[in-house]
Design an enzyme around this catalytic site. Structure first.
Site, mmCIF file in Angstrom:
data_model
loop_
_atom_site.group_PDB
_atom_site.id
_atom_site.type_symbol
_atom_site.label_atom_id
_atom_site.label_comp_id
_atom_site.label_asym_id
_atom_site.label_seq_id
_atom_site.Cartn_x
_atom_site.Cartn_y
_atom_site.Cartn_z
ATOM 1 N N GLY A 140 0.826 -1.199 0.000
ATOM 2 C CA GLY A 140 0.000 0.000 0.000
ATOM 3 C C GLY A 140 0.852 1.238 0.000
ATOM 4 C CG ASN A 197 -4.290 -7.044 4.813
ATOM 5 O OD1 ASN A 197 -3.563 -8.005 4.695
ATOM 6 N ND2 ASN A 197 -4.848 -6.464 3.773
ATOM 7 N N GLY A 198 -7.834 -6.303 4.868
ATOM 8 C CA GLY A 198 -8.962 -7.136 4.465
ATOM 9 C C GLY A 198 -10.120 -6.293 3.991
ATOM 10 C CE1 TYR A 241 2.187 -7.985 -9.222
ATOM 11 C CE2 TYR A 241 0.069 -7.527 -8.220
ATOM 12 C CZ TYR A 241 1.220 -7.086 -8.837
ATOM 13 O OH TYR A 241 1.395 -5.752 -9.063
#
Ligand code: SF4
Length: 482
Positions: free
Chosen positions: A49, A123-124, A263
């Site tokens: 981020g 995070n989510g 990725y």
């Protein structure tokens, strides 16, 4: 549209034609330099981020917060970190999916309520939190940002439980979605991971201090040792009495995001206890078996295609070459000379090494194709550099469906593989051949049990219900064409 504007748009296409991770979290308890180590942890997680970042630290009685837009290294300097004294801290790097782009959305969030000061970072994605938020707003609740994470804080603040550590599971039991969350109070650090374990969260040790991070590469930078993952559904509380683990959330079938291995995560990280580099290498080897190519050199699309390319080369015996060089310092805007340069947008980020490519049959390895527009420009650029043939190989299956679990993805209509067959995509990107890794091959390469993995963006089998809005969109996109 003016020339400069036009080119700005092209560059964002180059930068954006990938699924994007939205957040990284880091926390530490029991170290006199907690804020500085959190800064370093976030620095290692910067790839998760780049829009905003923040740190909250506790000195045992007060929590202090510093947040800023931009990269960690630019946002924090020595004096800013000096304003964050104490032995415990949590931090966050953010790229948004839910919520707007502004400093108000930067995490951690810090509130004061009947339980004292509480900070949270997440995070989510909590797709159903919007319904709960609307309900709370009707009841007069005030929110400082649009993020769904604040709904959890509201729940904790309103809970009649006797402490924060009891209020958190009470709220999270009712919270559906993907969450790896860190909470900080004046004297405790609390970590929680959703019962399906969508997003990663690792636990580590630095001397007597405990550390938590989205990826283990954050531990390496500060010399912390990886201990284990926080388990799906687990809650960990660290305070002056040490670390305690409990499993207060309902048991669900695990659904760990495999795109982390394809990725998102850094190759030097362990994700779900497995080496990302090793997974990518194995994906490349398997890809060479499933999708062989008659070629002279294997060239990665940097950087995420590199490990898979090495694997492809090892398996196929075709020599690996760095035929594309990446400029790591690309910003979001640039000004092009008035006289147009072909493939300018993509070339500002990637440049072919003509000596290696000219006259050769090239296997180009990438981790994914999202919209297809960038792949087409790269294939053209490699051809313009003199390649005789360009064979594209992708180290995961075609991505056909969006993610609702904390990853920024385009709508289904914008995913090229949702609209076109492999042969149609091949024609679109102007490659001589195109081959994807199979779902089985990809899962096997990660070493993660297929029963514990989320692969919904490849097979559309979502492990949870999705929101009504998403369902409507899904149904519309799947309507039979009459
Ligand atoms: S849908 Fe795809 S990106 Fe989203 S959690 Fe599942 S595997 Fe990961």
């Amino acid at each position: 549209m003016g020339k400069i504007q036009e080119r700005e748009e092209n560059l964002s296409e180059v930068v954006l034609d990938k699924f994007r991770e939205e957040c990284g979290v880091f926390g530490i308890y029991g170290h006199p330099e907690a804020a500085r180590l959190t800064y370093l942890g976030l620095y290692a997680l910067q790839h998760r981020g780049q829009e905003s970042c923040g740190i909250v630290a506790s000195d045992g009685s007060d929590l202090r917060l510093e947040r800023a837009m931009g990269h960690v290294a630019e946002a924090f300097d020595g004096s800013r970190l000096d304003r964050l004294p104490g032995a415990s801290a949590i931090g966050h790097v953010r790229y948004s999916t839910a919520g707007e782009v502004s400093i108000r959305e930067a995490q951690p969030f810090l509130v004061t309520c009947q339980h004292g000061q509480i900070a949270v970072c997440h995070n989510g994605n909590l797709p159903f939190a919007r319904e709960e938020r609307r309900k709370l707003e009707r009841q007069g609740a005030i929110f400082s940002a649009t993020s769904d994470t604040e709904v959890v804080l509201h729940g904790v603040a309103r809970s009649q439980a006797s402490s924060v550590r009891e209020a958190i599971p009470e709220v999270l039991r009712k919270t559906e979605g993907a969450f790896s969350m860190l909470f900080l109070t004046a004297n405790e650090l609390i970590a929680a991971r959703d019962p399906r374990g969508f997003r990663p969260l690792a636990l580590g040790r630095l001397g007597d201090a405990w550390v938590l991070a989205s990826e283990t590469c954050a531990f390496d930078l500060i010399d912390a040792k990886y201990v284990r993952d926080v388990e799906p559904g687990e809650m960990i509380v660290v305070d002056e009495e040490g670390l305690r683990s409990s499993h207060p959330l309902p048991v669900e079938k695990h659904s760990m995001c495999l795109f982390e291995h394809v990725y998102f995560a850094r190759p030097d990280s362990l994700i779900y206890g497995h080496s990302v580099n090793e997974s990518r290498h194995k994906m490349g080897k398997r890809l060479a078996i499933e999708q062989p190519a008659d070629a002279d050199i294997v060239v990665p699309v940097p950087d995420s295609g590199t490990a898979a390319s090495i694997g492809y080369s090892a398996q196929s015996g075709i020599s690996f070459r760095f035929g594309l060089v990446r400029n790591h310092y690309v910003g979001r805007t640039f000004i092009e000379p008035k006289q147009s340069i072909r493939s300018f947008g993509v070339r500002i980020k990637l440049n072919p090494v003509r000596d290696l490519i000219e006259g050769r049959r090239v296997v180009l390895i990438d981790d994914s194709i999202v919209r297809g527009t960038t792949s087409k420009k790269i294939v053209r650029m490699v051809r313009e550099a003199g390649a005789e043939e360009v064979h594209v190989r992708i180290s995961c299956p075609p991505t056909i469906s969006p993610c609702y679990y904390g990853i920024d993805t385009p709508n289904k209509a914008d995913l090229i593989a949702a609209r076109m067959s492999v042969e149609e995509i091949r024609k679109f990107i102007e490659a001589d051949s195109l081959g994807y890794l199979s779902l089985e091959g990809m899962i096997e390469a990660t070493g993660i049990s297929p029963d514990s993995a989320c692969v919904a963006c490849w097979n559309e089998k979502y492990p949870t219900r999705i929101t009504r809005e998403a369902e409507t969109m899904w149904e519309r996109e799947h309507e039979p064409v009459t």
